[in-house]
Design an enzyme around this catalytic site. Structure first.
Site: not given
Length: 442
Positions: A100, A103, A270
């Site tokens: 990201h 990050d 997920h």
């Protein structure tokens, strides 16, 4: 230059009989499986956020792991993470990383300051890429952490938040191209709702589609030739997220005409949160032409949240790699370790050992999956089970030669259905057990 993972050697393959914790038992990078090397089939990637940033903080306590890498200055820490990350990937033989924007460099007071910070660190990352030959699998923007995104980013009721998100995505795409990445991921961490009482669902979904279409147009301008991904997740942190699961996300992409440029990045944990198996989500993506990349982790079935544990379940890994092999392997995607060691496993050595465990698990899963395919019994059983669709009335239906009237007439002559056969689920599960056990005993 400082050595950050001092107690971690370069990890080599030593085979299944090795008891060395700092060795691969199954991941033999150059071994050919299914026509490709293990390195090519698995395409392991380090997740910048968990490996270099996550310190074990949870809602009940502060961090337990030291990820300061010897400095408390934000930009110096960002630089140290680059050196530490590439040292880590080199030692473990990991060829890719994912990131990201937030990050890799600290957020500034303005978008310009944030971008300037990113540029400094990005140049350092490129330098290290050239040194070690390590590639970027995919990049993304953190559109969920800052309070500006409390009500969403692409789905925000506040147009200014949408604008800021677009600016972040633009810069994150620039960085992805700079690093040679072949994927860009949209994870809708807050793209959903807490209550429908205050939500214009239609507008929110229209707007996130607008953001994605802008990303496609910008990608074309800057020469991005990879895949865009959506990473399905049903909930957490938002109560209901619009990218609930593979099927929901495929319907969204199809509705907005995004199906030619977008694929799915499936995460095991997920899938669990959506009430599915990992294999189910991969199968739905594959058979509908949306398979792209994978976040490799696992959840805890006794816990109702996204635990992001390192994958050690051989069956899940086998079923996963079965789907990947049936797909023909990865194109631009790979196996990103969106995983973090448990809060009580707080040392940098634990970080390495966790990755070794995950890599060996998927290597064993790859071997077993290829053996299941080569063995052929399961595929043959499925083929035989659906044989009635290859001849007679079944083939006539598939060929489009029948309608309700003709089928009603056929049914009247046919009488009761007497041709059902056993699904043999237990037998098939035993075959999987046998193949895995044989793989373990090689």
């Amino acid at each position: 230059m400082a050595e950050y993972f001092k107690n971690v050697p370069e990890i080599k393959y030593e085979g299944p009989k090795s008891e060395n914790p700092y060795a691969y038992k199954y991941y033999d990078k150059d071994r050919v499986v299914g026509g490709k090397t293990m390195g090519e089939q698995l395409k392991f990637a380090m997740a910048w956020w968990h490996t270099l940033c996550a310190n074990g903080t949870d809602m009940f306590g502060v961090g337990t792991a030291d990820k300061t890498f010897g400095t408390d200055d934000p930009m110096e820490l960002a630089k140290a993470k680059v050196y530490a990350g590439f040292e880590f990937m080199h030692k473990l033989g990991i060829d890719y990383f994912c990131f990201h924007d937030r990050d890799i460099a600290p957020e500034g007071a303005t978008i310009e300051e944030s971008n300037a910070n990113l540029d400094v660190i990005a140049d350092l990352i490129v330098e290290q890429q050239k040194k070690y030959g390590i590639k970027c699998l995919w990049g993304t923007a953190n559109l969920f952490g800052n309070p500006r995104y409390m009500h969403g980013a692409g789905t925000a009721p506040n147009a200014d938040a949408f604008v800021y998100a677009a600016a972040q995505v633009k810069k994150a795409m620039d960085l992805t191209v700079k690093f040679g990445g072949k994927g860009y991921v949209f994870w809708g961490g807050r793209e959903g709702y807490e209550t429908l009482l205050n939500t214009d669902m239609g507008l929110e979904q229209d707007n996130i589609a607008r953001l994605m279409k802008m990303a496609i147009a910008y990608g074309d301008k800057i020469g991005f030739d990879g895949d865009f991904y959506i990473e399905p997740k049903p909930k957490e942190p938002t109560k209901h997220q619009y990218d609930f699961d593979s099927a929901t996300t495929i319907a969204f992409l199809t509705k907005y005409g995004l199906q030619d440029r977008f694929r799915l990045n499936i995460e095991a944990n997920h899938a669990t949160l959506a009430g599915h198996t990992f294999q189910h989500e991969l199968r739905v993506a594959r058979v509908n032409g949306f398979f792209g990349s994978i976040d490799a982790n696992q959840g805890d079935t006794l816990l109702g949240w996204d635990t992001d544990q390192f994958p050690t379940d051989i069956y899940n890994a086998t079923y996963c790699m079965y789907e990947v092999l049936k797909q023909g392997g990865f194109t631009n995607g790979g196996l990103n370790f969106d995983s973090k060691q448990r809060r009580g496993s707080f040392t940098l050595e634990d970080t390495a050992l966790a990755h070794i465990a995950g890599m060996d698990t998927f290597a064993l899963g790859l071997l077993a999956a290829q053996k299941i395919i080569d063995d052929g019994r399961i595929d043959k059983f499925v083929e035989d089970r659906y044989a009635s669709w290859t001849t007679g009335i079944g083939k006539s239906i598939i060929d489009g030669k029948e309608d309700f009237e003709s089928l009603a007439a056929y049914a009247a002559k046919m009488g009761e259905v007497t041709t059902n056969t056993s699904g043999r689920q237990e037998m098939l599960e035993l075959i999987v057990n046998q193949v895995i056990m044989n793989t373990l005993n090689e």
